[in-house]
Motif scaffolding. Structure first.
Motif, PDB file in Angstrom:
ATOM      1  N   ASP A 177       0.828  -1.206   0.000  1.00 49.50           N
ATOM      2  CA  ASP A 177       0.000   0.000   0.000  1.00 49.50           C
ATOM      3  C   ASP A 177       0.861   1.254   0.000  1.00 49.50           C
ATOM      4  O   ASP A 177       0.499   2.265  -0.615  1.00 49.50           O
ATOM      5  CB  ASP A 177      -0.939   0.011   1.210  1.00 49.50           C
ATOM      6  CG  ASP A 177      -2.153  -0.883   0.997  1.00 49.50           C
ATOM      7  OD1 ASP A 177      -2.809  -0.747  -0.045  1.00 49.50           O
ATOM      8  OD2 ASP A 177      -2.429  -1.734   1.866  1.00 49.50           O
ATOM      9  N   VAL A 178       2.010   1.210   0.680  1.00 52.23           N
ATOM     10  CA  VAL A 178       2.952   2.325   0.637  1.00 52.23           C
ATOM     11  C   VAL A 178       3.435   2.544  -0.790  1.00 52.23           C
ATOM     12  O   VAL A 178       3.462   3.674  -1.301  1.00 52.23           O
ATOM     13  CB  VAL A 178       4.151   2.069   1.572  1.00 52.23           C
ATOM     14  CG1 VAL A 178       5.262   3.087   1.333  1.00 52.23           C
ATOM     15  CG2 VAL A 178       3.721   2.104   3.032  1.00 52.23           C
ATOM     16  N   LEU A 193       2.074   1.679  -3.675  1.00 52.34           N
ATOM     17  CA  LEU A 193       1.024   2.165  -4.573  1.00 52.34           C
ATOM     18  C   LEU A 193       0.659   3.615  -4.283  1.00 52.34           C
ATOM     19  O   LEU A 193       0.493   4.422  -5.204  1.00 52.34           O
ATOM     20  CB  LEU A 193      -0.212   1.274  -4.446  1.00 52.34           C
ATOM     21  CG  LEU A 193      -0.050  -0.174  -4.936  1.00 52.34           C
ATOM     22  CD1 LEU A 193      -1.288  -0.993  -4.589  1.00 52.34           C
ATOM     23  CD2 LEU A 193       0.219  -0.212  -6.432  1.00 52.34           C
ATOM     24  N   CYS A 194       0.530   3.955  -2.999  1.00 50.05           N
ATOM     25  CA  CYS A 194       0.119   5.309  -2.631  1.00 50.05           C
ATOM     26  C   CYS A 194       1.174   6.339  -3.015  1.00 50.05           C
ATOM     27  O   CYS A 194       0.836   7.431  -3.488  1.00 50.05           O
ATOM     28  CB  CYS A 194      -0.162   5.387  -1.133  1.00 50.05           C
ATOM     29  SG  CYS A 194      -1.668   4.535  -0.646  1.00 50.05           S
ATOM     30  N   LEU A 195       2.455   6.002  -2.812  1.00 45.80           N
ATOM     31  CA  LEU A 195       3.500   6.959  -3.160  1.00 45.80           C
ATOM     32  C   LEU A 195       3.573   7.160  -4.666  1.00 45.80           C
ATOM     33  O   LEU A 195       3.736   8.290  -5.147  1.00 45.80           O
ATOM     34  CB  LEU A 195       4.843   6.503  -2.606  1.00 45.80           C
ATOM     35  CG  LEU A 195       5.992   7.490  -2.800  1.00 45.80           C
ATOM     36  CD1 LEU A 195       5.662   8.836  -2.152  1.00 45.80           C
ATOM     37  CD2 LEU A 195       7.290   6.944  -2.244  1.00 45.80           C
ATOM     38  N   THR A 196       3.435   6.094  -5.424  1.00 42.29           N
ATOM     39  CA  THR A 196       3.435   6.216  -6.889  1.00 42.29           C
ATOM     40  C   THR A 196       2.282   7.102  -7.343  1.00 42.29           C
ATOM     41  O   THR A 196       2.446   7.987  -8.198  1.00 42.29           O
ATOM     42  CB  THR A 196       3.317   4.828  -7.547  1.00 42.29           C
ATOM     43  OG1 THR A 196       4.444   4.034  -7.170  1.00 42.29           O
ATOM     44  CG2 THR A 196       3.269   4.946  -9.058  1.00 42.29           C
ATOM     45  N   GLU A 197       1.117   6.883  -6.765  1.00 40.43           N
ATOM     46  CA  GLU A 197      -0.057   7.693  -7.098  1.00 40.43           C
ATOM     47  C   GLU A 197       0.179   9.156  -6.769  1.00 40.43           C
ATOM     48  O   GLU A 197      -0.146  10.061  -7.555  1.00 40.43           O
ATOM     49  CB  GLU A 197      -1.256   7.161  -6.319  1.00 40.43           C
ATOM     50  CG  GLU A 197      -2.531   7.948  -6.483  1.00 40.43           C
ATOM     51  CD  GLU A 197      -3.616   7.443  -5.550  1.00 40.43           C
ATOM     52  OE1 GLU A 197      -4.069   8.237  -4.691  1.00 40.43           O
ATOM     53  OE2 GLU A 197      -3.988   6.255  -5.663  1.00 40.43           O
ATOM     54  N   MET A 225      -2.043   8.250   3.740  1.00 41.16           N
ATOM     55  CA  MET A 225      -2.383   6.844   3.957  1.00 41.16           C
ATOM     56  C   MET A 225      -1.764   6.404   5.275  1.00 41.16           C
ATOM     57  O   MET A 225      -0.590   6.658   5.527  1.00 41.16           O
ATOM     58  CB  MET A 225      -1.852   5.974   2.811  1.00 41.16           C
ATOM     59  CG  MET A 225      -2.293   4.504   2.866  1.00 41.16           C
ATOM     60  SD  MET A 225      -1.354   3.456   4.016  1.00 41.16           S
ATOM     61  CE  MET A 225       0.228   3.358   3.194  1.00 41.16           C
ATOM     62  N   MET A 226      -2.558   5.793   6.137  1.00 40.47           N
ATOM     63  CA  MET A 226      -2.070   5.219   7.392  1.00 40.47           C
ATOM     64  C   MET A 226      -2.528   3.781   7.485  1.00 40.47           C
ATOM     65  O   MET A 226      -3.670   3.456   7.120  1.00 40.47           O
ATOM     66  CB  MET A 226      -2.577   6.006   8.597  1.00 40.47           C
ATOM     67  CG  MET A 226      -1.980   7.378   8.736  1.00 40.47           C
ATOM     68  SD  MET A 226      -2.663   8.227  10.179  1.00 40.47           S
ATOM     69  CE  MET A 226      -1.584   9.649  10.278  1.00 40.47           C
ATOM     70  N   HIS A 257       2.588   1.981   9.036  1.00 44.83           N
ATOM     71  CA  HIS A 257       3.061   2.591   7.798  1.00 44.83           C
ATOM     72  C   HIS A 257       2.258   3.859   7.504  1.00 44.83           C
ATOM     73  O   HIS A 257       1.049   3.899   7.738  1.00 44.83           O
ATOM     74  CB  HIS A 257       2.909   1.608   6.638  1.00 44.83           C
ATOM     75  CG  HIS A 257       3.450   0.251   6.950  1.00 44.83           C
ATOM     76  ND1 HIS A 257       4.782  -0.060   6.868  1.00 44.83           N
ATOM     77  CD2 HIS A 257       2.833  -0.880   7.409  1.00 44.83           C
ATOM     78  CE1 HIS A 257       4.972  -1.320   7.233  1.00 44.83           C
ATOM     79  NE2 HIS A 257       3.803  -1.836   7.564  1.00 44.83           N
ATOM     80  N   MET A 258       2.957   4.861   6.986  1.00 50.61           N
ATOM     81  CA  MET A 258       2.289   6.130   6.680  1.00 50.61           C
ATOM     82  C   MET A 258       2.911   6.763   5.454  1.00 50.61           C
ATOM     83  O   MET A 258       4.131   6.782   5.288  1.00 50.61           O
ATOM     84  CB  MET A 258       2.407   7.089   7.871  1.00 50.61           C
ATOM     85  CG  MET A 258       1.795   8.459   7.607  1.00 50.61           C
ATOM     86  SD  MET A 258       1.897   9.554   9.045  1.00 50.61           S
ATOM     87  CE  MET A 258       1.256  11.077   8.342  1.00 50.61           C
TER      88      MET A 258
END
Length: 460
Positions: free
Chosen positions: A208-209, A211-215, A386-387, A402-403
């Motif tokens: 999830d980290v 994917l979220c950072l790429t987004e 995202m957390m 993770h955040m």
């Protein structure tokens, strides 16, 4: 046998300097050799100057955000030379502190390269020096891909000697250095594209980290292209660089950064003359006490390629000095080490990601995504938070946190203490949140998002 020193440390980075200082404080006769710069990679061409440049880029974003809060602030042109001068002055100040700390501790320091002549003897500059124990703390070094024209590309060290901001940049790699450089260069005004051979960025981090950072980076205008390799660099007539790619694509850019990995800095140390075994790739294998196959020779930090973080090297050096000279045998734990990636937005993480935790057994996943208060006003793209908590289903212990979001690094330091102490989900639930903050979300997650790691038999 009488030796010149009880302990000789090769490498004046954070781990080596801490090891030397603490050992000297315990009464050992200690020397350190550093051939390049005191403070090592982190202080000089790594963590410190990089974060200063990340902070410089943030000021540009804040200037743009200010109008939403009623401020009439005009974002002007960025002065690269002024930033470089301030950054370099701070690096020089910090590097000098390392020398003073060693001097104050009574450590003998050598501004020279040290190499092994045998298991107890070193060639230090033009001197021959013996030591009862020797510690290798030479860190790692950046590498380039083995492709035609690679010499035209830059490595991470080169960011800090650039005379001006390159306007169009290609970054090769998908690790934290590649993404941090992409964020700071984009924030300072460059057009940035990231190419990486893996499908996703940040191999080994929670999915999830990743994917979220790429987004988030894509939303900010950084172009990301996975599943592609660089195949060649060529110099164009106008001095720019032509980057050729494995998908037959081409880009003409002002600079190409190789952020494709670092290797342990063991080449040319003469380890074979001391009988020290070196693994393929250059890392020095060590046991749990950081001893090599030669019992009186030790290795700490990135040269072991275990967990390549400055605070980890420092902790290991301190523990080893206490063990050898302080009458306090102990080890620095490699478990639940918090860390951060200073991207935009930054990442903070500690413990296990969902995928790794699920391989060990059933886990409960608590996850939230939201727009933080500041950016409900600014409407800036790519700044959602995202957390995530990864919780052992049986014990309810927090296995990972993770955040992705602003202040992630600062928040994760505190969360890291809790995870290191073995806090449970109930402990988090009983903690009163600080309102209004993003951090309070970690202690108000009540609804389980999903279960992972349940086998087919268990599900039946």
């Amino acid at each position: 046998m009488s030796y010149d020193f009880d302990l000789f440390v090769i490498g004046g980075g954070s781990g080596g300097v801490r090891m030397a200082r603490i050992a000297a404080g315990h009464g050992a006769r200690v020397a350190v050799a550093e051939e390049r710069f005191w403070g090592g990679t982190c202080v000089n061409v790594g963590c410190v100057p990089k974060k200063l440049m990340v902070q410089a880029a943030e000021y540009g974003h804040w200037a743009e955000d200010a109008a939403a809060f009623g401020w009439d602030i005009r974002k002007g042109a960025h002065d690269w030379a002024k930033l470089a001068a301030a950054r370099d002055a701070e690096v020089t100040r910090l590097s000098a502190i390392y020398g003073r700390l060693l001097q104050g501790a009574g450590v003998t320091s050598f501004d020279a390269r040290a190499t092994f002549e045998d298991a107890h003897t070193l060639r230090v500059g033009d001197q021959r020096i013996t030591a009862e124990r020797i510690v290798v703390a030479t860190g790692g070094r950046a590498t380039r891909l083995d492709i035609p024209g690679a010499e035209l590309g830059l490595i991470s060290d080169d960011l800090f000697t650039l005379p001006a901001l390159p306007k169009k940049v290609a970054i090769l790699g998908a690790g934290y250095i590649a993404l941090e450089f992409a964020g700071l260069l984009h924030g300072l005004g460059a057009e940035v594209e990231v190419f990486h051979r893996s499908p996703q960025v940040l191999r080994g981090f929670d999915n999830d980290v990743r994917l979220c950072l790429t987004e988030a980076m894509t939303a900010q205008g950084i172009r990301m292209e996975g599943g592609v390799n660089a195949t060649r660099l060529s110099r164009l007539d106008d001095g720019r660089i032509l980057l050729s790619l494995s998908n037959n694509g081409m880009r003409d850019v002002d600079a190409v950064f190789f952020c494709t990995g670092r290797v342990p800095n063991t080449e040319g140390l003469g380890l074979e003359r001391a009988g020290v075994k070196v693994a393929e790739g250059g890392a020095i294998p060590v046991d749990d006490d950081h001893a090599t196959n030669i019992p009186h020779i030790f290795a700490i930090g990135d040269v072991t390629d275990r967990l390549n973080l400055t605070p980890m090297a420092t902790a290991v050096g301190h523990a080893l000095a206490d063990t050898l000279y302080g009458g306090n045998p102990r080890r620095a734990s490699y478990e639940n080490v918090p860390t951060a990636i200073f991207t935009s937005p930054p990442v903070g993480t500690v413990g296990l990601g969902e995928e790794e935790a699920a391989r060990r057994g059933p886990v409960d996943i608590y996850l939230t995504r939201f727009t933080p208060m500041r950016h409900t006003i600014t409407k800036r793209e790519g700044m959602r938070v995202m957390m995530k908590l990864v919780v052992c289903q049986e014990s309810q212990r927090i296995l990972g946190a993770h955040m992705v979001g602003e202040d992630a690094a600062e928040i994760m330091q505190g969360i890291g203490i809790a995870v290191r102490m073995g806090a449970t989900k109930a402990d988090f639930d009983r903690t009163i949140g600080i309102h209004p903050t993003a951090a309070e979300e970690f202690v108000t997650l009540r609804t389980r998002t999903r279960v992972a790691g349940v086998t087919a038999d268990a599900a039946e």
